[in-house]
Design an enzyme around this catalytic site. Structure first.
Site, short mmCIF file in Angstrom:
data_model
loop_
_atom_site.label_atom_id
_atom_site.label_comp_id
_atom_site.label_asym_id
_atom_site.label_seq_id
_atom_site.Cartn_x
_atom_site.Cartn_y
_atom_site.Cartn_z
N ARG A 9 0.98 -1.49 -0.03
CA ARG A 9 0.22 0.16 0.38
C ARG A 9 0.77 1.00 0.10
O ARG A 9 0.14 2.60 -0.49
CB ARG A 9 -0.87 0.07 1.26
CG ARG A 9 -0.38 -0.39 2.03
CD ARG A 9 -1.73 0.82 3.68
NE ARG A 9 -0.92 -0.37 4.89
CZ ARG A 9 -1.21 0.01 5.86
NH1 ARG A 9 -2.53 0.41 5.75
NH2 ARG A 9 -1.25 -0.20 6.70
N ASP A 10 2.01 0.88 0.78
CA ASP A 10 3.01 2.39 0.35
C ASP A 10 3.81 2.35 -0.53
O ASP A 10 5.01 0.68 -0.54
CB ASP A 10 3.85 2.81 1.87
CG ASP A 10 4.74 3.41 1.73
OD1 ASP A 10 4.41 4.57 2.19
OD2 ASP A 10 5.71 2.73 0.98
N GLU A 11 3.70 2.89 -1.95
CA GLU A 11 4.84 2.12 -2.87
C GLU A 11 6.15 2.61 -2.38
O GLU A 11 7.15 2.55 -2.91
CB GLU A 11 4.42 4.06 -3.90
CG GLU A 11 5.20 2.85 -5.21
CD GLU A 11 4.48 3.95 -6.17
OE1 GLU A 11 4.06 4.59 -5.93
OE2 GLU A 11 5.62 3.25 -7.65
N SER A 49 -6.30 -18.11 9.44
CA SER A 49 -5.59 -17.61 10.53
C SER A 49 -6.07 -18.84 11.53
O SER A 49 -7.31 -18.80 11.45
CB SER A 49 -5.74 -16.18 11.31
OG SER A 49 -5.44 -16.53 13.12
N ASN A 101 -2.70 -11.73 1.17
CA ASN A 101 -1.85 -11.57 2.39
C ASN A 101 -1.81 -10.64 3.02
O ASN A 101 -1.79 -10.66 4.68
CB ASN A 101 -0.46 -12.22 1.67
CG ASN A 101 0.42 -11.67 2.92
OD1 ASN A 101 0.78 -12.92 4.54
ND2 ASN A 101 0.75 -10.92 3.17
N TYR A 121 -10.72 -9.38 13.71
CA TYR A 121 -10.13 -9.61 13.72
C TYR A 121 -10.14 -10.97 12.83
O TYR A 121 -10.25 -12.28 11.98
CB TYR A 121 -8.26 -9.92 14.10
CG TYR A 121 -7.21 -10.75 13.35
CD1 TYR A 121 -6.83 -10.04 12.34
CD2 TYR A 121 -6.53 -11.77 14.24
CE1 TYR A 121 -5.72 -11.10 11.42
CE2 TYR A 121 -5.74 -12.74 13.31
CZ TYR A 121 -5.24 -11.95 11.72
OH TYR A 121 -4.33 -12.49 11.21
N GLY A 122 -10.89 -12.23 13.76
CA GLY A 122 -10.44 -13.65 13.97
C GLY A 122 -12.39 -13.62 13.17
O GLY A 122 -11.94 -14.72 12.04
#
Ligand code: NAP
Length: 328
Positions: free
Chosen positions: A80-82, A197, A138, A251-252
């Site tokens: 996301r950050d070039e 996960s 990912n 998150y789960g």
């Protein structure tokens, strides 16, 4: 389940790591007749892969494994950050084995929360390669990460739900749907590998059997799955999620949604696209303030194997941990 196997040691030189990995992969190859994963033979045409969130952590190690594979690859390193992405490309290219000079790694700006960036990433892959053989979803956020959103020391649970589900579930879904036409141009056969996960195990829904049945229904439709996750966010924000049997983990829930999405899409694209999810294990990365017990490269092995297994080992709709199919 088999006993845990060897994995590359923590910080050895790359050549030594590769040696350990080849030994490890040899074991997987040997076991392929017993249901483990087996590697594909090299093709003269470079394979094309996109790995989201691969400027660091497990994603970066997946790129490293692909880049040092026997097969030539064109790898789009999603970031996301070039500038962080370009830095990772530079570092990984330095580590390339001499025989992999035909492999290239290209930084592909990609932010899961930004539809324009997702559309641009598709354009980039399409213009440069015209197809995608492997999509590895990912990228994700987790509020255990002390670097997340910088200075906020503690984000209240009600404020974690929307951004977690929007990034990890809806962002991943949108990347996947956007890349589908490019995957359908591949004759590899194409594959989608979703990094899930253990946090997304079905057991987190133990307080509501109706939810378990809804998420695992063989007839579950994508719109229904999306509604379930939106309902979770609404219930968290209204402060009623626990009374409705939802778990205390955004998150789960995002990862549970990813596993459900994997199974649903594998059902819809059966025979044409390999779609599987992987629990990479508890790896030391920024996501857990480097508290994980495994090196990030260990978490990269199963995604790498799924990206490279032979067509005759076509496997889809499964959930993997350390090279083995496991129950959700
Ligand atoms: N580490 C573990 O123990 C563990 C266990 C189970 C599952 N996983 C899963 O494994 C995957 C990799 O995690 P990791 O441990 O390697 O974590 P990590 O080092 O924190 O890497 C996460 C990656 O995702 C990127 N990312 C975050 N938000 C994004 C967004 N909105 N758009 C695009 N990219 C974004 C990050 O980019 P920035 O660098 O810009 O932040 C980074 O590249 C994740 O799906 C994670 O949930 C990890």
């Amino acid at each position: 389940m088999m006993a845990p196997k060897r994995y590359p040691p923590r910080n050895p030189s790359w050549s030594m790591r590769r040696e350990h990995l080849m030994c490890f992969l040899g074991l997987s190859l040997l076991l392929s007749s017993r249901g483990c994963l087996a590697l594909a033979a090299a093709s003269s045409k470079p394979r094309v892969a996109l790995v989201s969130g691969s400027n660091k952590g497990i994603g970066r190690e997946i790129v490293r494994l692909l880049a040092n594979d026997e097969q030539d690859w064109v790898i789009f390193l999603g970031s996301r950050d070039e500038s962080r992405g370009n830095q990772a490309v530079q570092d990984l290219m330095k580590d390339l084995d001499e025989k992999n000079q035909k492999t290239s790694i290209v930084c592909c700006p990609l932010d899961l929360t930004d539809p324009t960036s997702i559309a641009r990433a598709k354009e980039m892959v399409e213009q440069q390669q015209g197809r995608l053989d492997v999509l590895i979803n990912n990228a994700a956020i987790c509020f255990n990460d002390p670097t997340l959103y910088g200075k906020v020391p503690h984000t209240p649970f009600e404020q974690q739900a929307d951004i977690s589900i929007r990034t990890n579930f809806f962002g991943t879904l949108q990347v996947t749907q956007t890349m589908l036409p490019l995957l359908q141009q591949s004759d590899y056969p194409p594959r989608i590998i979703n990094i899930a996960s253990a946090a997304g195990r079905l057991a987190i829904l133990k307080n509501n059997q109706d939810l378990v049945e809804a998420f695992t229904s063989p007839k579950l439709q994508l719109t229904e799955l999306e509604s379930l996750l939106q309902q979770f966010v609404q219930d968290v924000e209204a402060g009623v999620h626990a009374s409705k049997g939802w778990p205390n983990t955004c998150y789960g829930m995002s990862k549970l949604g990813i596993i459900a999405m994997t199974k649903l899409m594998a059902r819809d694209y059966v025979d044409s696209i390999m779609i599987n999810s992987v629990d990479p294990g508890f790896c030391a990365t920024d996501q857990n303030n480097n508290q994980g017990v495994l090196p990030a490269e260990r978490g990269a092995v199963t995604p790498y194997l799924l990206a490279t297994i032979t067509r005759d080992k076509f496997v889809t709709g499964k959930h993997f941990f350390q090279e083995q199919e496991i129950e959700w």
